[in-house]
Design a protein around this motif. Structure first.
Motif, PDB file in Angstrom:
ATOM      1  N   THR A  84      40.436  57.385  35.403  1.00 64.83           N
ATOM      2  CA  THR A  84      40.550  56.719  34.107  1.00 64.83           C
ATOM      3  C   THR A  84      42.011  56.439  33.809  1.00 64.83           C
ATOM      4  O   THR A  84      42.824  57.360  33.757  1.00 64.83           O
ATOM      5  N   SER A 121      38.114  65.547  38.445  1.00 62.46           N
ATOM      6  CA  SER A 121      37.224  64.628  39.163  1.00 62.46           C
ATOM      7  C   SER A 121      36.574  63.649  38.198  1.00 62.46           C
ATOM      8  O   SER A 121      36.299  62.509  38.545  1.00 62.46           O
ATOM      9  N   ARG A 122      36.368  64.070  36.985  1.00 67.78           N
ATOM     10  CA  ARG A 122      35.704  63.192  36.026  1.00 67.78           C
ATOM     11  C   ARG A 122      36.640  62.089  35.520  1.00 67.78           C
ATOM     12  O   ARG A 122      36.233  60.977  35.256  1.00 67.78           O
ATOM     13  N   TYR A 123      37.938  62.429  35.352  1.00 70.38           N
ATOM     14  CA  TYR A 123      38.814  61.487  34.658  1.00 70.38           C
ATOM     15  C   TYR A 123      39.984  60.960  35.481  1.00 70.38           C
ATOM     16  O   TYR A 123      40.745  60.128  35.002  1.00 70.38           O
ATOM     17  N   ARG A 156      30.277  63.093  22.136  1.00 68.04           N
ATOM     18  CA  ARG A 156      31.116  62.937  23.324  1.00 68.04           C
ATOM     19  C   ARG A 156      32.358  63.822  23.255  1.00 68.04           C
ATOM     20  O   ARG A 156      32.832  64.337  24.269  1.00 68.04           O
ATOM     21  N   SER A 184      36.643  69.989  37.334  1.00 64.42           N
ATOM     22  CA  SER A 184      35.700  69.084  36.685  1.00 64.42           C
ATOM     23  C   SER A 184      36.424  67.996  35.925  1.00 64.42           C
ATOM     24  O   SER A 184      36.078  66.809  36.023  1.00 64.42           O
ATOM     25  N   ILE A 185      37.426  68.404  35.156  1.00 60.65           N
ATOM     26  CA  ILE A 185      38.173  67.422  34.370  1.00 60.65           C
ATOM     27  C   ILE A 185      38.832  66.414  35.302  1.00 60.65           C
ATOM     28  O   ILE A 185      38.765  65.201  35.077  1.00 60.65           O
ATOM     29  N   GLU A 192      32.162  70.922  30.534  1.00 57.91           N
ATOM     30  CA  GLU A 192      32.675  71.330  31.841  1.00 57.91           C
ATOM     31  C   GLU A 192      34.177  71.163  31.802  1.00 57.91           C
ATOM     32  O   GLU A 192      34.702  70.089  32.066  1.00 57.91           O
ATOM     33  N   ARG A 193      34.848  72.208  31.462  1.00 67.35           N
ATOM     34  CA  ARG A 193      36.267  72.041  31.178  1.00 67.35           C
ATOM     35  C   ARG A 193      37.161  72.748  32.175  1.00 67.35           C
ATOM     36  O   ARG A 193      38.323  72.980  31.913  1.00 67.35           O
ATOM     37  N   GLU A 206      37.058  58.768  24.613  1.00 63.51           N
ATOM     38  CA  GLU A 206      35.685  58.969  24.147  1.00 63.51           C
ATOM     39  C   GLU A 206      35.420  58.307  22.800  1.00 63.51           C
ATOM     40  O   GLU A 206      34.357  58.487  22.215  1.00 63.51           O
TER      41      GLU A 206
END
Length: 427
Positions: free
Chosen positions: A237, A232-234, A217, A229-230, A224-225, A175
């Motif tokens: 990455t 699927s979001r990252y 950020r 959520s974490i 959403e921790r 971030e």
RNA sequence: GUGGGCGUAGCUCAGUCGGUUAGAGCGCCAGGUUGUGGCCCUGGAGGUCGCCGGUUCAAUUCCGGUCGCUCACCCCA
């Protein structure tokens, strides 16, 4: 009232207190043993530099420190990890890895006492040294959970909040937080639960010197921790994926050990000590009434910094003070039975030599035996026997002694029988 | 280090609108009970009312300070 009191934050252990302490220690040792840990100890007094040099500035402020008569700067140990690091570092070459060690040190800290936090406490320490894989993190966390379960605490009573400094660091870097600012940012977001968003934003801007956009950020990471959520979001990455995989490995292992219900992912757990590097966790009472029961995590770089021996390591500490409060609160401390097996009663002083002889024979056989230390009436001696909770009284009177016998009375039922003194050692 | 609450018997607490020897329950000790406990009855020991100072004829009581305990903050094993 005596003019001498314990120093603030220090405890006297009266027999009933020490019984509780022993109850706790016994279970600590029992579980540590089940997980294959070996007990060690070090000096309670250490050179001050052991703590001031590397542990991070937080811990040095409130040490019990002074100059000894040899002009050495010393401190009562506030934690065990530096001692452990030194001990292992000095002999690491010859030790089979991974090393599983535990200790029950008394630790000291000079600060104002409050609930669950004194100037002195005993702390169970379990550490695994020489294993970098997440299997070790799972093993350690499982041991901590089993320690509490050994006190009959359940998933209704406590929960493990698990996070990962590696994950958090990767997220922050992703971030836009500069690597040099990571540690400062950790310390600020550690206050997530206690400070307002405005205050956190201000500190991130001023103390961590982050760009306004990055500040937003960073805090958004915690919006959403939950784990899904974490993930699927990252998960896609590149810099973050390995950490997600590691945590996933931890969770699946906890699940396989049947402990998933004790474990909750919580990104806001950071741990105050600067030396943690990876997965970190805390055990909290489920009602949230007490401070953390235990805390631990990975400190892969500490041994290298303290002893020059580069070994990955992880460990946790669990203090006796909060645990004791929790156990008392949940009524999980059993009554300890330290009552005499026999209370010997002499009807007249003439039986004293026989009484002493019988007492010693019973004691030699492992019985807990008491008798009045001065001449007292039979009634009085029975009062004493009842007061100390003796299981049986053994009455020696002129008639019994002449017959080579004694009257045995079961105190709970009042049932009496005669017993030959010759056969006593077999009783 | 900062702020709030509280300091009366070993413990839990009354009480004193400032007034002579400060109370209860529990616990402890002894007796009732010199061959049998728990229950009961009677008696006893135990307090410089945290400490120091101030106000007052008089302070355990009011005021100030201090120390201790406690809760929270700071920080965190």
């Amino acid at each position: 009232m005596s003019s001498y009191q314990t120093l603030p934050g220090f405890r006297d252990f009266y027999p009933e207190d020490l019984a509780v302490r022993r109850f706790i220690f016994d279970r600590w040792r029992e579980v540590a043993g089940r997980y294959g840990f070996q007990e060690y100890d070090g000096p309670p007094l250490e050179p001050l530099e052991l703590y001031t040099d590397k542990s991070g500035p937080e811990i040095v402020k409130q040490l019990y420190a002074f100059t000894d008569k040899g002009n050495r700067e010393v401190a009562l140990r506030p934690e065990m990890t530096p001692t452990l690091a030194r001990m292992v570092g000095a002999h690491a070459g010859g030790m089979r890895k991974p090393i599983r060690w535990f200790s029950l040190p008394q630790l000291f800290r000079y600060e104002r006492q409050q609930r669950g936090r004194l100037r002195e406490h005993f702390q169970l320490n379990l550490d695994i040294i020489g294993e970098a894989g997440v299997a070790a993190d799972a093993e350690l966390l499982a041991a901590a959970i089993d320690v509490l379960r050994a006190f009959d605490l359940t998933d209704q009573d406590f929960v493990a909040r698990v996070s990962d400094r590696g994950l958090l660091g990767a997220l922050f870097l992703h971030e836009g937080v500069p690597e040099s600012r990571l540690e400062v940012v950790f310390n600020i977001v550690d206050k997530l639960e206690r400070e307002s968003r405005e205050e956190l934003e201000r500190r991130l801007r001023e103390e961590a010197e982050l760009e306004p956009a990055v500040v937003g950020r960073v805090l958004d990471v915690f919006e959403e921790r939950d784990w899904e959520s974490i993930r699927s979001r990252y998960a896609g990455t590149e810099a973050v994926a390995p950490r997600i995989e590691a945590l996933e490995g931890l969770f699946s292992r906890m699940d396989a050990m049947g402990m998933a219900r004790f474990v909750r992912f919580d990104l806001s757990v950071v741990r105050g000590l600067a030396y943690y590097t990876g997965i970190v966790w805390e055990l909290f009472d489920a009602r949230g009434e007490l401070r953390a029961i235990a805390g631990g995590g990975r400190y892969d770089t500490l041994l290298e910094r303290l002893s020059g021996t580069d070994l990955p390591a992880l460990g946790f500490g669990m203090g006796d003070v909060v645990l004791r409060e929790l156990l008392i609160d949940r009524a999980l401390i059993p009554e300890v039975e330290e009552v005499p097996d026999y209370y010997l009663v002499a009807v007249t002083p003439d039986q004293q030599p026989t009484l002493l002889s019988v007492a010693q024979r019973l004691r030699a056989d492992g019985n807990r035996v008491e008798y009045a230390l001065r001449d007292q009436s039979v009634g009085k001696q029975f009062k004493n026997a009842a007061a100390v909770g003796a299981r049986r009284t053994l009455v020696l009177g002129p008639d019994e002694v002449a017959a080579g016998e004694a009257v045995v009375r079961e105190m709970s039922s009042g049932e009496e029988s005669r017993l030959s003194l010759d056969g006593l050692a077999l009783a």
